[in-house]
Scaffold this motif. Structure first.
Motif, PDB file in Angstrom:
ATOM      1  N   VAL A   2      39.191  53.978 113.081  1.00 49.19           N
ATOM      2  CA  VAL A   2      38.895  53.841 114.514  1.00 49.19           C
ATOM      3  C   VAL A   2      39.458  52.530 115.050  1.00 49.19           C
ATOM      4  CG1 VAL A   2      37.009  53.487 116.173  1.00 49.19           C
ATOM      5  CG2 VAL A   2      36.883  55.348 114.504  1.00 49.19           C
ATOM      6  N   PHE A   3      39.256  51.425 114.347  1.00 50.28           N
ATOM      7  CA  PHE A   3      39.770  50.143 114.817  1.00 50.28           C
ATOM      8  C   PHE A   3      41.290  50.104 114.788  1.00 50.28           C
ATOM      9  CE2 PHE A   3      35.461  48.421 113.716  1.00 50.28           C
ATOM     10  CZ  PHE A   3      35.106  48.129 115.020  1.00 50.28           C
ATOM     11  N   ASP A  40      37.624  51.650 109.831  1.00 46.35           N
ATOM     12  CA  ASP A  40      38.981  51.126 109.728  1.00 46.35           C
ATOM     13  C   ASP A  40      39.950  51.994 110.527  1.00 46.35           C
ATOM     14  OD1 ASP A  40      41.055  49.384 108.631  1.00 46.35           O
ATOM     15  OD2 ASP A  40      41.623  51.131 107.418  1.00 46.35           O
ATOM     16  N   GLN A  46      43.281  52.681 115.285  1.00 45.00           N
ATOM     17  CA  GLN A  46      43.699  53.448 116.457  1.00 45.00           C
ATOM     18  C   GLN A  46      43.493  52.642 117.737  1.00 45.00           C
ATOM     19  OE1 GLN A  46      45.207  56.458 116.678  1.00 45.00           O
ATOM     20  NE2 GLN A  46      45.332  56.483 114.441  1.00 45.00           N
ATOM     21  N   GLY A  47      42.376  51.923 117.808  1.00 41.20           N
ATOM     22  CA  GLY A  47      42.105  51.103 118.990  1.00 41.20           C
ATOM     23  C   GLY A  47      43.120  49.986 119.156  1.00 41.20           C
ATOM     24  N   VAL A  48      43.492  49.325 118.082  1.00 44.52           N
ATOM     25  CA  VAL A  48      44.482  48.251 118.145  1.00 44.52           C
ATOM     26  C   VAL A  48      45.842  48.823 118.518  1.00 44.52           C
ATOM     27  CG1 VAL A  48      45.742  46.566 116.737  1.00 44.52           C
ATOM     28  CG2 VAL A  48      43.261  46.679 116.607  1.00 44.52           C
ATOM     29  N   THR A  49      46.181  49.968 117.937  1.00 43.92           N
ATOM     30  CA  THR A  49      47.468  50.612 118.274  1.00 43.92           C
ATOM     31  C   THR A  49      47.500  51.006 119.748  1.00 43.92           C
ATOM     32  OG1 THR A  49      47.638  51.479 116.035  1.00 43.92           O
ATOM     33  CG2 THR A  49      49.020  52.512 117.683  1.00 43.92           C
ATOM     34  N   TYR A  50      46.421  51.547 120.270  1.00 42.37           N
ATOM     35  CA  TYR A  50      46.335  51.928 121.680  1.00 42.37           C
ATOM     36  C   TYR A  50      46.415  50.711 122.572  1.00 42.37           C
ATOM     37  CZ  TYR A  50      44.476  53.660 126.085  1.00 42.37           C
ATOM     38  OH  TYR A  50      44.297  53.949 127.417  1.00 42.37           O
ATOM     39  N   LEU A  51      45.724  49.626 122.190  1.00 39.23           N
ATOM     40  CA  LEU A  51      45.632  48.434 123.006  1.00 39.23           C
ATOM     41  C   LEU A  51      46.960  47.678 123.048  1.00 39.23           C
ATOM     42  CD1 LEU A  51      43.491  46.955 124.684  1.00 39.23           C
ATOM     43  CD2 LEU A  51      42.989  45.567 122.680  1.00 39.23           C
TER      44      LEU A  51
END
Length: 113
Positions: A102-103, A100, A105-110
């Motif tokens: 990691v995803f 959760d 952080q990935g969504v925030t980065y994307l």
């Protein structure tokens, strides 16, 4: 695999293993349905209704008979199994929480905030 059936005194084959006995019991009624789903007894070739209290008593007797067959764990086994389950559940909670994070952080980065 060898066939473990033995001949009994009356000439019929006798089941030699627990699996053979279960198989024989499952198909032991003349209809071949194992007696399941029938609320009637057969008398003089005609089905006879069985009362609700009689069916309930039979059900409770069968429940007690099945519970006697259960191999209950010892106290030590119960504690061991409980610890194993708690450790596994803790690991899975940590793993899902990490995914959760990691995803997220990935969504925030994307997509950014």
């Amino acid at each position: 695999m060898t066939d473990e059936r033995e001949a009994s005194e009356d000439g019929r084959e006798r089941p030699g293993s627990a699996a053979d006995r279960r198989g024989r019991r499952a198909g032991s009624t003349p209809t071949g349905d194992g007696g399941k789903g029938r609320a009637t007894a057969v008398r003089d070739g005609r089905p006879e209704k069985v009362s609700l209290p009689s069916r309930l008593i039979r059900f409770l007797r069968e429940v007690i008979a099945e519970l006697r067959k259960v191999i209950w764990p010892t106290r030590k086994q119960l504690i061991t199994y409980t610890i194993v389950v708690l450790v596994f559940v803790s690991f899975m909670v940590a793993f899902v929480a990490l995914l959760d994070l990691v995803f997220a952080q990935g969504v925030t980065y994307l997509f950014g905030t």
